[in-house]
Design a protein around this motif. Structure first.
Motif, short mmCIF file in Angstrom:
data_model
loop_
_atom_site.label_atom_id
_atom_site.label_comp_id
_atom_site.label_asym_id
_atom_site.label_seq_id
_atom_site.Cartn_x
_atom_site.Cartn_y
_atom_site.Cartn_z
N PRO A 173 32.79 36.52 44.18
CA PRO A 173 33.85 36.57 43.96
C PRO A 173 34.50 35.77 43.10
N PRO A 174 35.32 36.00 41.88
CA PRO A 174 35.21 34.47 41.19
C PRO A 174 36.39 32.88 41.49
N ALA A 175 35.94 32.51 40.74
CA ALA A 175 36.64 31.15 40.65
C ALA A 175 37.85 31.93 39.58
N THR B 29 46.72 28.54 35.37
CA THR B 29 46.43 26.95 34.71
C THR B 29 45.64 27.79 33.19
N LYS B 30 44.22 28.16 33.50
CA LYS B 30 43.16 28.56 32.50
C LYS B 30 44.03 28.68 31.10
N VAL B 31 44.67 29.16 31.02
CA VAL B 31 45.46 29.74 29.33
C VAL B 31 46.38 28.71 28.86
N LEU C 188 37.21 32.07 34.68
CA LEU C 188 37.21 33.28 34.69
C LEU C 188 36.02 33.90 33.51
N ASN C 189 35.30 34.67 34.57
CA ASN C 189 33.87 35.13 34.69
C ASN C 189 33.02 33.09 34.48
N SER C 190 32.42 33.42 33.43
CA SER C 190 31.63 32.47 33.06
C SER C 190 32.66 31.15 31.96
N ARG D 187 39.48 35.41 52.65
CA ARG D 187 40.01 34.88 53.37
C ARG D 187 40.75 34.08 52.28
N THR D 188 41.01 34.82 51.35
CA THR D 188 41.20 34.66 49.60
C THR D 188 42.90 33.50 49.77
N GLU D 189 43.26 32.40 48.74
CA GLU D 189 44.76 32.53 48.98
C GLU D 189 45.99 33.79 48.56
N TRP E 20 44.26 45.85 47.85
CA TRP E 20 43.52 45.78 48.42
C TRP E 20 41.62 45.64 47.58
N GLY E 21 40.24 44.71 48.09
CA GLY E 21 39.63 44.02 46.88
C GLY E 21 40.03 43.91 45.98
N SER E 22 41.15 42.84 46.18
CA SER E 22 41.92 42.02 44.70
C SER E 22 41.86 40.56 45.17
N ASN E 23 42.35 39.74 44.66
CA ASN E 23 42.56 37.73 45.22
C ASN E 23 43.69 37.64 43.61
N GLN F 294 34.13 47.46 44.17
CA GLN F 294 33.36 48.78 43.86
C GLN F 294 31.91 48.13 42.84
N ARG F 295 31.64 46.68 43.88
CA ARG F 295 30.49 45.92 43.34
C ARG F 295 29.00 46.15 44.18
N VAL F 296 29.22 47.17 45.20
CA VAL F 296 28.64 47.68 45.46
C VAL F 296 27.63 49.02 45.33
N CYS G 191 46.18 42.78 53.25
CA CYS G 191 44.73 42.23 52.45
C CYS G 191 44.27 42.91 52.86
N ILE G 192 43.20 43.35 51.85
CA ILE G 192 41.98 44.26 52.49
C ILE G 192 40.61 43.43 51.83
N ASP G 193 39.95 42.74 52.52
CA ASP G 193 39.02 41.61 51.70
C ASP G 193 37.99 40.62 53.07
N PRO G 194 36.59 41.30 52.79
CA PRO G 194 36.10 40.30 53.28
C PRO G 194 36.37 38.38 53.03
N1 LIG Z 1 40.88 33.25 37.50
C1 LIG Z 1 39.54 34.61 37.12
N2 LIG Z 1 40.94 35.41 36.81
C2 LIG Z 1 39.87 36.88 36.59
C3 LIG Z 1 38.32 36.48 36.50
C4 LIG Z 1 37.90 35.44 36.48
O1 LIG Z 1 36.46 35.23 36.72
N3 LIG Z 1 38.72 34.41 36.78
N4 LIG Z 1 38.14 37.32 36.56
C5 LIG Z 1 38.62 38.62 35.61
C6 LIG Z 1 37.65 40.21 35.78
S1 LIG Z 1 36.40 40.02 34.67
C7 LIG Z 1 38.30 41.33 36.47
S2 LIG Z 1 36.58 42.35 36.24
C8 LIG Z 1 39.60 41.30 36.94
C9 LIG Z 1 39.87 42.05 38.42
O2 LIG Z 1 37.88 41.28 38.60
P1 LIG Z 1 37.66 41.55 40.43
O3 LIG Z 1 36.70 40.82 40.97
O4 LIG Z 1 38.18 42.13 41.11
O5 LIG Z 1 38.44 40.48 41.01
P2 LIG Z 1 39.27 39.78 42.93
O6 LIG Z 1 40.83 39.82 42.64
O7 LIG Z 1 39.41 38.25 42.66
O8 LIG Z 1 38.88 40.26 43.22
C10 LIG Z 1 37.71 40.95 44.04
C11 LIG Z 1 37.68 41.09 45.55
O9 LIG Z 1 37.32 41.56 46.07
C12 LIG Z 1 36.93 40.91 47.46
N5 LIG Z 1 36.00 41.78 47.97
C13 LIG Z 1 34.31 41.29 47.65
N6 LIG Z 1 33.26 42.20 48.01
C14 LIG Z 1 34.25 43.07 49.00
C15 LIG Z 1 34.63 44.20 49.49
O10 LIG Z 1 33.24 44.85 49.35
N7 LIG Z 1 35.63 45.03 50.19
C16 LIG Z 1 36.67 44.51 49.54
N8 LIG Z 1 37.56 45.29 50.34
N9 LIG Z 1 37.14 43.62 48.64
C17 LIG Z 1 36.60 42.77 47.96
C18 LIG Z 1 36.20 39.54 46.61
O11 LIG Z 1 36.67 38.51 48.17
C19 LIG Z 1 37.49 38.99 46.00
O12 LIG Z 1 39.08 38.58 47.17
O13 LIG Z 1 40.13 39.39 37.41
C20 LIG Z 1 39.68 39.57 36.17
N10 LIG Z 1 41.07 38.25 36.22
#
Ligand SMILES: Nc1nc2c(c(=O)[nH]1)N[C@H]1C(S)=C(S)[C@@H](COP(=O)(O)OP(=O)(O)OC[C@H]3O[C@@H](n4cnc5c(=O)[nH]c(N)nc54)[C@H](O)[C@@H]3O)O[C@H]1N2
Ligand SMILES: Nc1nc2c(c(=O)[nH]1)N[C@H]1C(S)=C(S)[C@@H](COP(=O)(O)OP(=O)(O)OC[C@H]3O[C@@H](n4cnc5c(=O)[nH]c(N)nc54)[C@H](O)[C@@H]3O)O[C@H]1N2
Ligand SMILES: [Mo]
Length: 700
Positions: A589-591, A66-68, A595-597, A225-227, A193-196, A320-322, A220-223
């Motif tokens: 985590p990201p909204a 949607t953003k781009v 995209l970040n800010s 309950r993402t979409e 894993w750690g990805s939405n 890996q943000r811990v 899905c391995i994530d704290p």
């Molecule tokens: N729409 C949108 N898209 C983006 C971004 C955005 O801000 N918005 N950001 C971009 C950027 S900069 C990056 S680096 C990439 C990847 O960006 P990432 O920051 O990897 O983002 P996500 O894929 O959303 O995955 C993060 C998921 O990890 C989960 N999480 C948080 N803590 C933990 C934990 O300790 N363990 C586990 N297993 N999960 C955890 C969160 O709930 C979230 O669902 O995406 C990019 N894409």
């Protein structure tokens, strides 16, 4: 605020495109899409009328997020900065800075005069600050890097996103290397894993769905309950920062049940015995207690992982943000080496594939580190910019920072512990230049703001971290207003500083077309089609061949030892005294629509996100007298953030999700979620621990 907004002609609603330009999405996302940009109008008055995904580029397959798909809305936004500005009011206070338009000559002369005076004393008092507003090789760290190397400015440690995982992968596999993303369609088990990906890597999600339709199981391995978690077969909602423990628990099961590929381990894993010893200390009960899941979830996941082939892991940077993020990535990266999942092209793991571009990209030519000569400037960590800007100077730190040049980043919003960051950028004696599209929180603190072009207006070349295609971006329209590309701004600054090396005369086009090595990359295809696939094996580690010195997976890495579970700085288990005051673990985590800010200021996208939100479990909310939609105060010793409670079922008990990253000045109390995060660093890679953070919540 007096920042001028150019009067832009309204977009013609039904204009017929006259031509299509091959481009690339510049944003920080694993997908790096190939774009078709449609332009309409007569020469001299051309406008972009549509931005669409390239149907032929395999990872993009004609679809944009949607953003781009609204990128033209960003480029032609009425708030675009279109002239240089100088600050005429007090510094700081988000949204209240006063700026006046000035000409380019005055802007560049002012900057060059200040930088020359500081550099005459010590160029290390000057700091470039940039990240991935654009990931372009030219408008990112191309001409800018040449400029700062020639100047001898402080170097920037670019750690804010991926460094814990990146260095962990390098220690384990020898580089940021992984599966080819297209191969996931053939996987039979995918651990997300750690990805939405539905939010942050939509094109990977399409591949995962194809696999699902072909019978694959998705976990899905994530704290949260993402979409994405909603649409997987199973969701393991572990506590933040416990991934290393989960990986060890899985290894325990693989080992005690004999579910190992002994032949793969003997040939390609260096140090298995030491890993085995660690893993045997993690039976399912202990693992489950630390991770906040059930022992059967651990056992079941191990069984599925061992008995399904090909099994693939899509790891992302969220985990890996811990504090222990680096060790956790090392441990997860060893799982496919124990089962031999790497033998199959659709098995293994993908965190980042950016290391695949190493030999293809001409980094030394683009960035010219040789211009440093014998100088070895200090390095400033971007993740602790709050501490750096408030440091008085002296000792090991070196000179006080006197000037910051910010491009492709919005540190006042995105860096941890905002209160310190704001305090630093508010220093009246700090000379701050910000290259931007919009008047961000950081631009509010600038002395000089410079209007930069968007991707539709400049040349660039791109690599990617989620796929393995080299990409080329052509400008679709000339720069709007008086905007200049980042590279052109640094080229003009270089001239004013008297830097006369021939490399400062290279045009943006020359740099974009020269970014790749013709001996490795098919430049003819790159230029005609806009992208070309790197020549890489389908199964990178089927027969070992890791990029480590010995060619094997490294368990006991020099300086790091054998990987282990490293608990959070801040959690109920690891910091009980702190948790007595701040009992809730917060991740941010990201909204989906930001995209970040970036994009927070695009009205239609902000409308989709509505308001800054904190997701809470209904039980945690009830215990605090908080109802759905209530305004809440989220706080700890570092600061407070006001937002709306959302009891939408996404938060697990004990964990709250503060969705990122609002502009502070668009928040409810002039702050954002980084008001609460801290500047302590990860175990590996000197990266921020954004998701390692305890808070308390009250109704407002
Ligand atoms: N729409 C949108 N898209 C983006 C971004 C955005 O801000 N918005 N950001 C971009 C950027 S900069 C990056 S680096 C990439 C990847 O960006 P990432 O920051 O990897 O983002 P996500 O894929 O959303 O995955 C993060 C998921 O990890 C989960 N999480 C948080 N803590 C933990 C934990 O300790 N363990 C586990 N297993 N999960 C955890 C969160 O709930 C979230 O669902 O995406 C990019 N894409
Ligand atoms: N609490 C919390 N904080 C986080 C994260 C989190 O998950 N939680 N995520 C972290 C991560 S993964 C990252 S990568 C960082 C991201 O941090 P940043 O890289 O700072 O990302 P953005 O906030 O998107 O800011 C990029 C800015 O660059 C500008 N820009 C874009 N293109 C151009 C261009 O061509 N020229 C110029 N001059 N400017 C341009 C945009 O307008 C935008 O304001 O944030 C981190 N901060
Ligand atoms: Mo990131």
């Amino acid at each position: 605020m007096a920042a001028p907004c150019g009067t832009m002609p309204r977009m013609p609603d039904t204009a017929t495109p006259t031509r299509t330009v091959q481009a690339v999405c510049p944003h920080d996302c694993p997908d790096t899409c190939a774009l078709h940009v449609s332009v309409a109008g007569t020469p001299g008055a051309e406008r972009v009328v549509r931005v669409a995904g390239d149907p032929d580029h395999p990872p993009t397959h004609g679809v944009l997020c949607t953003k781009v798909s609204r990128y033209a809305e960003r480029t032609y936004n009425a708030q675009r900065l279109l002239t240089p500005l100088k600050r005429v009011g007090p510094k700081g206070r988000s949204g209240e800075g006063r700026f006046e338009p000035i000409g380019w000559d005055e802007a560049l002369d002012t900057i060059a005069t200040r930088l020359r005076a500081i550099a005459a004393r010590n160029p290390e008092a000057i700091l470039p600050y940039s990240y991935a507003g654009t990931m372009g090789l030219v408008q990112g760290d191309g001409m800018a890097a040449r400029f700062f190397h020639r100047l001898g400015a402080s170097l920037l440690d670019r750690t804010i996103c991926a460094n814990a995982g990146g260095e962990a992968l390098a220690a384990t596999y020898g580089g940021k290397l992984g599966m080819r993303v297209e191969q996931f369609v053939h996987s039979k088990l995918i651990l997300i894993w750690g990805s939405n990906p539905i939010t942050s890597s939509l094109h990977f999600w399409t591949f995962a769905q194809q696999a699902k339709r072909a019978g694959a199981k998705l976990v899905c391995i994530d704290p949260r309950r993402t979409e994405t978690a909603e649409k997987c077969h199973q969701h393991i909602a572990l506590l933040p920062g416990t991934d290393g423990a989960l990986a060890l628990g899985l290894m325990h099961e693989l080992i005690v049940n004999g579910w190992l590929d002994r032949d793969y381990i003997d040939r390609y894993v260096d140090g298995f015995e030491a890993l085995r010893e660690k893993a045997l200390a993690w039976p399912p009960e202990r693992t489950a207690a630390v991770c906040g899941v059930s022992p059967d979830e651990v056992r079941g996941l191990a069984r599925d992982y061992a008995h399904t082939a090909p099994a693939a892991i899509r790891l992302n940077y969220g985990m890996q943000r811990v504090r222990g993020g680096g060790n956790a990535v090392r441990l997860v990266a060893m799982l496919p080496c124990l089962t031999g999942a790497w033998r199959h092209p659709a098995g293994g793991m993908l965190l980042s594939a950016s290391g695949s571009f190493r030999g293809a990209r001409r980094d030394a030519w683009l960035q010219r580190p040789d211009l440093l000569g014998s100088r070895r400037p200090r390095t400033i960590n971007m993740s602790t910019i709050g501490d750096a800007l408030t440091h008085p100077g002296g000792g090991d730190f070196g000179p006080r920072i006197e000037a910051v040049l910010v491009y492709n980043s919005n540190p006042v919003a995105v860096a941890p512990e905002s209160r310190k960051v704001v305090q630093g950028f508010a220093r009246e004696d700090l000379f701050t230049v910000v290259l931007e599209h919009f008047q961000t929180d950081t631009a509010d603190h600038a002395d000089i703001v410079l209007p930069a072009t968007t991707q539709l207006e400049h040349w660039d070349a791109h690599s990617a971290y989620g796929h393995t295609y080299a990409m080329l971006n052509r400008p679709a329209v000339p720069p709007l207003g008086q905007a200049l590309s980042n590279a052109e701004i640094f080229r003009r600054l270089a001239a004013r500083m008297g830097f006369d090396e021939p490399c400062f005369a290279d045009s943006d086009e020359t740099m974009a077309l020269g970014a790749y090595d013709p001996a490795v990359v098919d430049l003819a295809e790159l230029q005609s089609r806009g992208w070309t696939r790197l020549k890489l094996p389908e199964a990178p580690f089927a027969e070992g061949g890791f990029a480590t010195p010995g060619g094997k997976v490294v368990v006991d890495a020099p300086g790091l030892g054998v990987p282990d579970f490293v608990p959070n700085y801040e959690s109920v288990q690891s910091a009980p005294e702190l948790a007595a005051r701040y009992p809730l673990a917060m991740i941010s985590p990201p909204a989906r629509h930001f995209l970040n800010s970036s994009f927070v200021n695009v009205e239609s996208l902000r409308a989709a996100e509505k308001e800054p939100r904190l997701e809470m479990h209904p039980a945690d909310a009830a215990a605090r007298g908080i109802a759905q939609g209530a305004t809440v105060r989220v706080f700890n010793d570092r600061g407070e953030y006001v937002c709306k409670a959302d009891l939408n079922g996404a938060a697990r008990p004990g964990v709250v999700n503060g969705l990122g990253i609002w502009w502070r000045k668009m928040g409810l109390n002039g702050t954002n979620v980084n008001e609460l995060t801290h500047q302590r660093l990860t175990d590996i890679g000197r990266a921020p621990a954004f998701y390692d953070c305890l808070v308390e919540v009250q109704p407002c």
